[in-house]
Design an enzyme around this catalytic site. Structure first.
Site, PDB file in Angstrom:
ATOM      1  N   ASP A   1       5.527   1.397  -2.539  1.00 28.89           N
ATOM      2  CA  ASP A   1       6.967   1.366  -2.759  1.00 28.89           C
ATOM      3  C   ASP A   1       7.326   1.565  -4.231  1.00 28.89           C
ATOM      4  OD1 ASP A   1       9.789   0.291  -1.609  1.00 28.89           O
ATOM      5  OD2 ASP A   1       9.409  -0.619  -3.561  1.00 28.89           O
TER       6      ASP A   1
ATOM      7  N   CYS B   1      12.023   1.258  -0.493  1.00 30.52           N
ATOM      8  CA  CYS B   1      11.503   2.548  -0.016  1.00 30.52           C
ATOM      9  C   CYS B   1      10.611   2.369   1.207  1.00 30.52           C
ATOM     10  CB  CYS B   1      10.761   3.262  -1.134  1.00 30.52           C
ATOM     11  SG  CYS B   1      11.811   3.683  -2.541  1.00 30.52           S
ATOM     12  N   ASP B   2       9.824   1.301   1.232  1.00 30.78           N
ATOM     13  CA  ASP B   2       9.053   0.987   2.433  1.00 30.78           C
ATOM     14  C   ASP B   2       9.985   0.744   3.612  1.00 30.78           C
ATOM     15  OD1 ASP B   2       6.309   1.109   1.786  1.00 30.78           O
ATOM     16  OD2 ASP B   2       6.423  -0.800   0.732  1.00 30.78           O
ATOM     17  N   THR B   3      11.025  -0.040   3.377  1.00 32.10           N
ATOM     18  CA  THR B   3      11.944  -0.393   4.447  1.00 32.10           C
ATOM     19  C   THR B   3      12.669   0.838   4.979  1.00 32.10           C
ATOM     20  OG1 THR B   3      12.260  -2.564   3.433  1.00 32.10           O
ATOM     21  CG2 THR B   3      13.879  -1.881   5.056  1.00 32.10           C
TER      22      THR B   3
ATOM     23  N   GLY C   1      10.353   2.995   6.968  1.00 37.39           N
ATOM     24  CA  GLY C   1      10.126   2.445   8.302  1.00 37.39           C
ATOM     25  C   GLY C   1      11.296   2.679   9.232  1.00 37.39           C
TER      26      GLY C   1
END
Length: 398
Positions: free
Chosen positions: A144, A172-174, A177
């Site tokens: 991230d 950014c991960d969220t 996803g």
């Protein structure tokens, strides 16, 4: 609700840490059966991440517990012949295969898209990676933090003196996803019409740049690069964080009528006649002067008092709270956002996890059970494959 939207959908989840597990957590909430395929003896890296060292040692790190409720776990070594054969059997019966390895890793293990499609022509295969499966950066490692920097979002976070700053959670991960979950759901809907599977190549970088919205599009359209503005909103004024008697207060009087109401309630109607503040563009040009005038009036009351005065009058306003204060908000309790589950280790502790943020027919979608212990379905692996492949004589119920 009687049946969740993705009820009956079977997901093989090879992901680690956050972007992938967050995606499959959303799919689980929507009704999918999610089986994590984990490295024997190690499992998802997130099992060892979190603020509680004891939980980390037990393979139940807070980072893992937060995104893996309602899933199953099977340990497999995809370099082992027997495990590879068992994996192929599960692929044949799966609807979705989700992974977030670096680009090309699964293909080098012998399970690229051509092989997966051969095993199961109806499979929706979703690969989440930092930069996508192609391009000059496709082989670069990414977390991230890396994507935050390369997307440009850090350059506009903070003030002129403090930027670049990292956003305070793995956004950014969220977003990656959520992007994956959206396109998996769409691919499943498409498959219902065509009968064919799909390969989804999700780039965290592209997902992040897409989510930045106006910060990017304003530059593309106008050629004016965005700048860090701290707690202020570039598109309007007054719109940002202001100073109440006891701390910060967010106000977003983005419309002219809202600005007029704000001035009325602050007993500062004189601001409406000030030539610096008569319309949005003038207020933006004189943002600092306007902020100073408003802060002098706002310091007469607490942030909570102003929230109770302004919001009912149609002026968006609210306190700036801490995370512990946020999770204690009555609004979240009213809508059943959090779910309490038993800890997977049988200790009797209570685990509280987040929901998906959407009510379906007035009801929140809750996890179907606690996060799995590592390999909790190892013994039932063959029966699971039998059920997924319709070999009813050996199958067991979920």
């Amino acid at each position: 609700m009687s049946e969740r939207p993705l009820s009956g959908v079977r997901v093989l989840d090879l992901t680690n840490v956050l972007a992938g597990p967050y995606c499959s957590y959303q799919l689980m909430l929507l009704g999918a059966e999610v089986v994590k395929i984990e490295v024997p003896g190690q499992g998802d890296l997130a099992r060892h991440l979190g603020p509680d060292a004891e939980l980390n040692r037990a393979g139940l790190g807070a980072s893992f517990l937060a995104q893996n409720a309602g899933k199953k776990s099977v340990e497999m070594d995809l370099k082992d012949a027997a495990d590879r054969a068992a994996f192929e059997d599960l692929v044949r019966g799966a609807d979705v295969l989700l992974e977030n390895f670096r680009a090309g890793v699964l293909a080098r293990l012998g399970f690229g898209w051509p092989r997966l499609r051969e095993l199961n022509p109806r499979l929706v295969y979703c690969a989440i990676s930092g930069f996508g499966q192609s391009g000059p950066m496709s082989q670069a490692p990414a977390y991230d933090q890396i994507i935050q920097g390369l997307s440009g979002m850090m350059s506009i976070t903070g003030t002129e003196d403090t930027a670049p700053l990292r956003i305070g959670f793995p956004v950014c991960d969220t977003v990656g996803g959520l992007t994956a979950a959206l396109h998996i759901s769409a691919a499943l809907a498409g498959r219902a019409r065509t009968g064919k599977g799909t390969f989804l190549d999700v780039s965290m970088l592209e997902s992040a740049v897409s989510a930045m919205g106006w910060a990017v599009s304003n530059y593309l359209v106008s050629g004016v690069p965005p700048e860090p503005m701290g707690t202020q909103n570039a598109t309007a004024a007054p719109s940002g964080t202001f100073e109440a008697a006891d701390g910060p207060l967010n106000i977003a009087a983005n419309r002219q009528r809202q600005f007029e109401t704000l001035c009325d309630l602050l007993d500062r109607r004189d601001l409406l006649d000030d030539p610096r503040f008569t319309d949005r563009e003038r207020r933006k040009r004189h943002r600092d002067e306007l902020t100073g005038e408003l802060n002098r009036a706002l310091r007469r009351r607490t942030a909570g008092e102003w929230e109770r005065i302004l919001a009912p009058a149609g002026v968006p306003a609210a306190r700036v709270v801490t995370v512990p204060q946020a999770v204690g908000l009555d609004q979240l309790e009213h809508r059943g956002f959090f779910t309490e589950l038993p800890f997977p280790d049988g200790s009797g502790r209570v685990l509280k996890v987040s929901g998906g943020g959407v009510l379906h027919d007035g009801e929140p979608l809750r996890p179907t059970g606690p996060p799995p212990l590592l390999g909790d379905q190892n013994a039932g692996r063959d029966a699971l494959a039998d059920r997924w492949n319709g070999r009813a004589e050996n199958a067991v119920t979920p």
